[in-house]
Write a protein that holds these residues in place. Structure first.
Motif, short mmCIF file in Angstrom:
data_model
loop_
_atom_site.label_atom_id
_atom_site.label_comp_id
_atom_site.label_asym_id
_atom_site.label_seq_id
_atom_site.Cartn_x
_atom_site.Cartn_y
_atom_site.Cartn_z
N LEU A 1 0.81 -1.03 -0.11
CA LEU A 1 0.53 -0.11 -0.22
C LEU A 1 0.99 1.42 -0.01
CD1 LEU A 1 -2.95 -1.08 2.13
CD2 LEU A 1 -3.09 -1.24 -0.23
N LEU A 2 1.83 1.19 0.76
CA LEU A 2 2.71 2.41 1.01
C LEU A 2 3.50 2.73 -0.11
CD1 LEU A 2 4.59 2.15 4.20
CD2 LEU A 2 3.08 3.93 3.73
N ALA A 3 3.88 1.18 -1.32
CA ALA A 3 4.98 1.62 -2.51
C ALA A 3 3.17 2.08 -3.53
CB ALA A 3 5.66 0.28 -3.31
N THR A 4 2.12 2.27 -3.35
CA THR A 4 0.86 2.46 -4.56
C THR A 4 0.76 4.26 -4.19
OG1 THR A 4 -0.25 0.33 -4.47
CG2 THR A 4 -1.16 2.21 -4.75
N LEU A 5 1.13 4.51 -3.17
CA LEU A 5 0.85 5.55 -2.65
C LEU A 5 2.02 5.95 -2.88
CD1 LEU A 5 0.11 5.81 0.68
CD2 LEU A 5 -1.56 6.33 -1.33
N TYR A 6 3.44 6.26 -3.38
CA TYR A 6 4.44 6.28 -3.89
C TYR A 6 4.92 6.43 -5.05
CZ TYR A 6 6.58 5.24 0.77
OH TYR A 6 7.19 5.32 2.50
N ILE A 7 3.70 5.30 -5.79
CA ILE A 7 4.03 5.48 -7.38
C ILE A 7 2.75 6.43 -8.14
CG2 ILE A 7 5.34 3.23 -7.19
CD1 ILE A 7 2.59 1.42 -8.84
#
Length: 414
Positions: free
Chosen positions: A89-95
């Protein structure tokens, strides 16, 4: 006289013979935890760790390759501190967040073709992540720093993994082909390539509108000279935009939403595979999203969207990545794993040890192969009439591509 290398090979052979003898003796005495033929893959790996040879190899690995904390691993540990679901979920926010916020700095008349260097860099990152990280992880698994790892060869398992890769590839072919059919051949995932043609069409219409406007202005001056009321000039924002260009803009939003779903699936599948795979996939997708989002933004502007409306539409499509991540997490959590809780045999897909959750990572690899090759390479192959300019441009693109792949190689190597 026996050389050092030959002594090492001799010692390894002796260890192997002793290990094989002990395993055979244990099997004859019935000391195996689970009857032969009913062992799961995880149970086999656990019993292999009890073998003296494997224990000696583990000690040798720890002594010769002690665990080190590189700068990249420290950064990844800071950015992704939680469980695989939280990290996905954090990676999705980053990208999704930063590339969309960068659109506020983009001028409305930006030419996507000017992003060729960034596109080449993204291609190197995507292909590097696929070839250096995803494919080795899919077929061999992730290495562990404190012990050696063995791979159980299952021919049908490898075939199913290859099928999943091909399904991911074909899925993007179908999506791209459907978009091109719907837009009369002007759409497609290669945004910079498609946009360049649409820019010409829109500019041609604009030029026609300018000619019409000059004629209207001349007629107005004549009417004013004759004392006749002049007709009001049409507003600038009411310039005609063809229906196909408008349709292309809306269909591209649908394709972008679908593409973001696959990005979300990539985030979830990669982090459930390993933290390193998840981090490198995040980096690769992030650098791909920048030219991708700018290209979509330019297409929406050309389709009649205002800058604010185009940015809002791009933010809405970003929810596709969040949806894909949630779907991937659900599949990983509830779709079963490759091991059973009691250590017994696991009957997976078509008699293999694979579960549905294991198919997400190869599906992601297939989509990355399409995006990094078929969807983008044709744009990098476009050339102009000036050979000198094209040679310098090509050299810059290859350097950018090598840099993107080199970053992925460095992260994996260290």
């Amino acid at each position: 006289m026996v050389s050092r290398r030959n002594r090492s090979l001799l010692s390894l052979s002796i260890f192997l013979a002793v290990c094989a003898w002990q395993v055979s003796a244990a099997a004859i005495k019935g000391e195996t935890a689970v009857p032969v033929g009913q062992l799961s893959v995880s149970a086999i790996e656990e019993q292999l760790q009890d073998c003296p040879l494997v224990q000696a190899l583990n000690q040798h690995k720890v002594l010769t390759k002690p665990a080190t904390s590189s700068l990249s691993s420290q950064i990844f540990a800071f950015l992704f501190p939680g469980s695989p679901a939280v990290n996905a979920l954090l990676a999705t926010l980053y990208i999704s967040g930063p590339p969309n916020f960068l659109l506020a700095l983009c001028p409305p008349n930006i030419d996507p073709a000017s992003l060729s260097v960034m596109v080449a860099f993204a291609v190197g990152g995507l292909l590097g992540d696929t070839l250096f990280h995803l494919l080795p992880e899919i077929f061999l698994g992730e290495d562990e720093h404190d012990k050696v790892k063995f791979v159980m060869v299952e021919p049908n398992k490898n075939l199913l993994l290859g099928v999943a890769i091909m399904v991911g590839f074909i899925t993007f072919v179908a999506m791209d082909k459907g978009l091109r059919i719907a837009t009369g051949g002007a759409g497609g995932h290669d945004h910079s390539h498609g946009h360049s043609h649409e820019t010409v069409d829109v500019s041609a219409k604009t030029s026609g509108a300018d000619v019409k406007g000059s004629k209207d202005s001349l007629r107005s001056r004549k009417q004013a000279a004759n004392g006749k009321p002049t007709d009001p000039a049409p507003p600038e924002h009411e310039k005609e935009i063809s229906a196909s260009v408008k349709l292309g803009g809306y269909l591209n939003l649908i394709a972008d939403f679908t593409h973001n779903i696959t990005d979300g699936l990539a985030m979830s599948s990669s982090f459930y595979a390993s933290p390193t795979i998840g981090a490198t996939t995040t980096v690769a997708v992030f650098f791909h999203e920048i030219p991708h989002e700018v290209g979509d933004f330019a297409l929406l502007i050309q389709s009649g969207f205002s800058k604010r409306a185009a940015m809002g539409a791009q933010f809405l499509t970003a929810f596709g990545a969040l949806l894909g991540t949630c779907i991937g997490i659900a599949v990983q959590e509830y779709g079963g794993g490759s091991a059973s809780a009691d250590g017994g045999p696991v009957v997976g897909l078509w008699g293999t040890s694979l579960q549905w959750g294991d198919m997400l990572l190869p599906f992601t690899a297939g989509t990355f192969l399409y995006v990094g090759t078929v969807a983008v390479i044709p744009e990098l192959l476009e050339t102009g009439p000036d050979r000198g300019v094209e040679l310098r441009k090509t050299l810059t693109q290859f350097v950018a591509m090598a840099t993107g792949a080199g970053i992925m190689l460095y992260i994996s190597w260290s």
